[in-house]
Design a protein around this motif. Structure first.
Motif, PDB file in Angstrom:
ATOM      1  N   THR A  69      39.912  70.923  43.622  1.00 13.68           N
ATOM      2  CA  THR A  69      40.930  70.760  42.624  1.00 13.68           C
ATOM      3  C   THR A  69      42.218  70.076  43.237  1.00 13.68           C
ATOM      4  N   GLU A  70      42.249  70.050  44.638  1.00 10.82           N
ATOM      5  CA  GLU A  70      43.484  69.588  45.281  1.00 10.82           C
ATOM      6  C   GLU A  70      43.413  67.994  45.134  1.00 10.82           C
ATOM      7  N   GLU A  71      44.722  67.372  44.936  1.00 14.23           N
ATOM      8  CA  GLU A  71      44.584  65.981  44.759  1.00 14.23           C
ATOM      9  C   GLU A  71      44.475  65.312  46.056  1.00 14.23           C
ATOM     10  N   PRO A  72      44.139  63.976  46.266  1.00 19.67           N
ATOM     11  CA  PRO A  72      44.086  63.388  47.520  1.00 19.67           C
ATOM     12  C   PRO A  72      45.046  62.861  48.040  1.00 19.67           C
ATOM     13  N   PRO A  73      45.259  62.596  49.385  1.00 16.06           N
ATOM     14  CA  PRO A  73      46.693  62.063  49.760  1.00 16.06           C
ATOM     15  C   PRO A  73      47.104  60.785  49.162  1.00 16.06           C
ATOM     16  N   ALA A  74      48.467  60.336  49.370  1.00 11.78           N
ATOM     17  CA  ALA A  74      49.036  59.441  48.663  1.00 11.78           C
ATOM     18  C   ALA A  74      48.551  58.214  49.094  1.00 11.78           C
ATOM     19  N   TYR A  75      48.267  58.147  50.393  1.00 10.00           N
ATOM     20  CA  TYR A  75      47.914  56.842  51.064  1.00 10.00           C
ATOM     21  C   TYR A  75      46.538  56.497  50.595  1.00 10.00           C
ATOM     22  N   SER A  76      45.562  57.445  50.323  1.00 10.33           N
ATOM     23  CA  SER A  76      44.327  56.815  49.848  1.00 10.33           C
ATOM     24  C   SER A  76      44.560  56.370  48.456  1.00 10.33           C
ATOM     25  N   GLN A  77      45.137  56.740  47.581  1.00 14.81           N
ATOM     26  CA  GLN A  77      45.477  55.949  46.209  1.00 14.81           C
ATOM     27  C   GLN A  77      45.957  54.675  46.435  1.00 14.81           C
ATOM     28  N   SER A  78      46.800  54.401  47.236  1.00 13.26           N
ATOM     29  CA  SER A  78      47.459  52.872  47.510  1.00 13.26           C
ATOM     30  C   SER A  78      46.441  52.107  48.092  1.00 13.26           C
ATOM     31  N   GLN A  79      45.637  52.681  49.005  1.00 12.84           N
ATOM     32  CA  GLN A  79      44.462  51.999  49.563  1.00 12.84           C
ATOM     33  C   GLN A  79      43.469  51.474  48.586  1.00 12.84           C
ATOM     34  N   THR A  80      43.115  52.327  47.811  1.00 15.18           N
ATOM     35  CA  THR A  80      42.202  52.115  46.610  1.00 15.18           C
ATOM     36  C   THR A  80      42.672  50.904  45.818  1.00 15.18           C
ATOM     37  N   GLN A  81      43.897  51.165  45.286  1.00 20.26           N
ATOM     38  CA  GLN A  81      44.541  49.969  44.743  1.00 20.26           C
ATOM     39  C   GLN A  81      44.724  48.726  45.330  1.00 20.26           C
ATOM     40  N   ASP A  82      44.877  48.530  46.592  1.00 22.62           N
ATOM     41  CA  ASP A  82      45.013  47.387  47.250  1.00 22.62           C
ATOM     42  C   ASP A  82      43.230  46.735  47.433  1.00 22.62           C
ATOM     43  N   GLN A  83      42.421  47.615  47.540  1.00 22.12           N
ATOM     44  CA  GLN A  83      41.077  46.987  47.584  1.00 22.12           C
ATOM     45  C   GLN A  83      40.801  46.619  46.302  1.00 22.12           C
ATOM     46  N   SER A  84      41.003  47.317  45.257  1.00 23.10           N
ATOM     47  CA  SER A  84      40.606  46.701  43.912  1.00 23.10           C
ATOM     48  C   SER A  84      41.303  45.577  43.564  1.00 23.10           C
ATOM     49  N   ARG A  85      42.707  45.284  43.797  1.00 23.05           N
ATOM     50  CA  ARG A  85      43.392  44.025  43.833  1.00 23.05           C
ATOM     51  C   ARG A  85      42.941  42.830  44.594  1.00 23.05           C
ATOM     52  N   GLY A  86      42.380  43.032  45.883  1.00 25.56           N
ATOM     53  CA  GLY A  86      41.750  42.173  46.480  1.00 25.56           C
ATOM     54  C   GLY A  86      40.409  41.791  45.919  1.00 25.56           C
ATOM     55  N   ALA A  87      39.592  42.613  45.408  1.00 21.97           N
ATOM     56  CA  ALA A  87      38.340  42.370  44.948  1.00 21.97           C
ATOM     57  C   ALA A  87      38.347  41.475  43.643  1.00 21.97           C
ATOM     58  N   ALA A  88      39.701  42.024  42.721  1.00 20.16           N
ATOM     59  CA  ALA A  88      39.731  41.174  41.708  1.00 20.16           C
ATOM     60  C   ALA A  88      40.481  39.782  41.963  1.00 20.16           C
ATOM     61  N   GLU A  89      40.906  39.592  43.051  1.00 24.46           N
ATOM     62  CA  GLU A  89      41.392  38.213  43.113  1.00 24.46           C
ATOM     63  C   GLU A  89      40.290  37.440  43.885  1.00 24.46           C
ATOM     64  N   LEU A  90      39.387  37.974  44.664  1.00 26.29           N
ATOM     65  CA  LEU A  90      38.136  37.449  45.037  1.00 26.29           C
ATOM     66  C   LEU A  90      37.472  36.949  44.010  1.00 26.29           C
ATOM     67  N   LEU A  91      37.388  37.755  42.960  1.00 20.14           N
ATOM     68  CA  LEU A  91      36.485  37.239  41.713  1.00 20.14           C
ATOM     69  C   LEU A  91      36.985  36.232  41.120  1.00 20.14           C
TER      70      LEU A  91
END
Length: 337
Positions: A69-91
């Motif tokens: 039930t604990e929230e993941p660390p803040a840095y993991s969310q930013s890394q996930t967002q960066d990865q999703s943006r990079g994947a969208a840009e590549l597509l």
């Protein structure tokens, strides 16, 4: 020896205070085991004569497990967002490359089919074959214009057709005004002139440069279009105003004609509304084309280079320059003689 060990400073009449009868009575009345009481041990006192047992510290042997039930660390969310943006840009880039590749393939097939059929043939304006005059231009938006610009070029082509239709309607409105007011012959004559002059000139002077600019990504043709289209927008504004004697059924002329005849005035009001909408749409499309021009990488320096290259590569200009140089050399040679 006892005399040496005795305290020479002690009072011989001094007695031990703990030997007092009242103190001795209280010590005898105290509960057993009071001297061995340890407040940090269990509640039960240890019996006299035995050392109290201390409890060994408890060691937690279970591994540390994060609760789901604990929230993941803040840095993991930013890394996930960066990865999703990079994947969208590549597509997006991959889709753009695929679209450009498909466009190149389509153009290559079109060029092959045209070369097999004998090359391009002018198809605009569409005239019957039995006329002595044939088409003057080759016009095919789906073949010449890239896919991302085809919609804009089609809108500009429809806008030119709307421009020609508005000039025709203006001619009819001025004719109706001339029928109810014989003094408006000048307006009717100018309306005929504007229709015959502005219809072909607008196609050649601003639509064809825009068509060629998007076809060949020419900065020089973009600048020609911008210059001519600004002048065309000024003409639309004047026609929308409708100054009497200028051959335009604008708002002033419509209100004047409304005093002579209500039906003619209504027709002229509708034509004035057409001129107004034409001016508004022209301004909107001018801004849109200018925004697309800024994304194509065109510039004024590039337009100057294209103009200089085009002028120097023109055979007429080359012939005239060679003739002038020859005459200058001959004249200088004669002067020396």
């Amino acid at each position: 020896m006892s005399e040496i060990d005795s305290n020479p400073f002690a009072d011989p009449e001094f007695s031990n205070p703990f030997q007092d009868p009242s103190v001795t009575q209280v010590r005898q009345a105290a509960p057993p085991g009071l001297e061995e009481y340890n407040p940090f041990t269990d509640g039960k006192p240890a019996p006299a004569g035995m050392a109290p047992k201390t409890a060994a510290p408890t060691v937690n042997t279970q591994p540390a497990i994060m609760k789901p039930t604990e929230e993941p660390p803040a840095y993991s969310q930013s890394q996930t967002q960066d990865q999703s943006r990079g994947a969208a840009e590549l597509l997006r880039r991959q889709e753009e490359l695929e679209r450009k590749a498909a466009e190149l393939d389509r153009r290559e097939r079109e060029m092959q089919s045209l070369s097999a059929s004998g090359g391009r043939k002018n198809n605009w304006p569409p005239l019957p074959e039995n006329l002595p005059v044939g088409p003057c231009f080759y016009h095919d938006i789906t073949v010449d214009i890239p896919v991302e610009f085809q919609k804009t070029v089609k809108i500009m082509y429809y806008l030119w057709m709307f421009h020609a239709g508005t000039l025709l309607a203006n001619l009819i409105g001025c004719l109706a005004w001339f029928c109810v007011d014989a003094s408006r012959g000048v307006d009717f004559g100018l309306a005929i002139l504007w229709f015959l002059l502005f219809t072909p000139c607008s196609f050649v002077c601003w639509y064809r440069p825009l068509y060629g600019a998007f076809r060949s990504d020419s900065s020089f043709r973009f600048f020609v279009f911008f210059f001519v289209y600004i002048c065309q927008f000024g003409v639309y504004v004047l026609q929308c105003i409708g100054i009497s004697g200028w051959g335009a059924s604008g708002w002033i002329s419509a209100l004047t004609g409304l005093n002579k005849s209500i039906p003619v005035g209504i027709i002229m009001i509708l034509i004035a509304a057409l001129f107004t909408s034409l001016a508004v749409m022209s301004l909107i499309m001018f801004k849109k084309v200018h925004g697309m021009y800024r994304t194509t990488g065109a510039s004024f320096e590039r337009a100057q280079q294209e103009f200089a290259t085009g002028v120097m590569s023109n055979k007429t200009v080359q012939t005239a320059a060679a003739t002038a140089a020859t005459r200058a050399a001959q004249s200088s040679f004669k002067e020396q003689i």
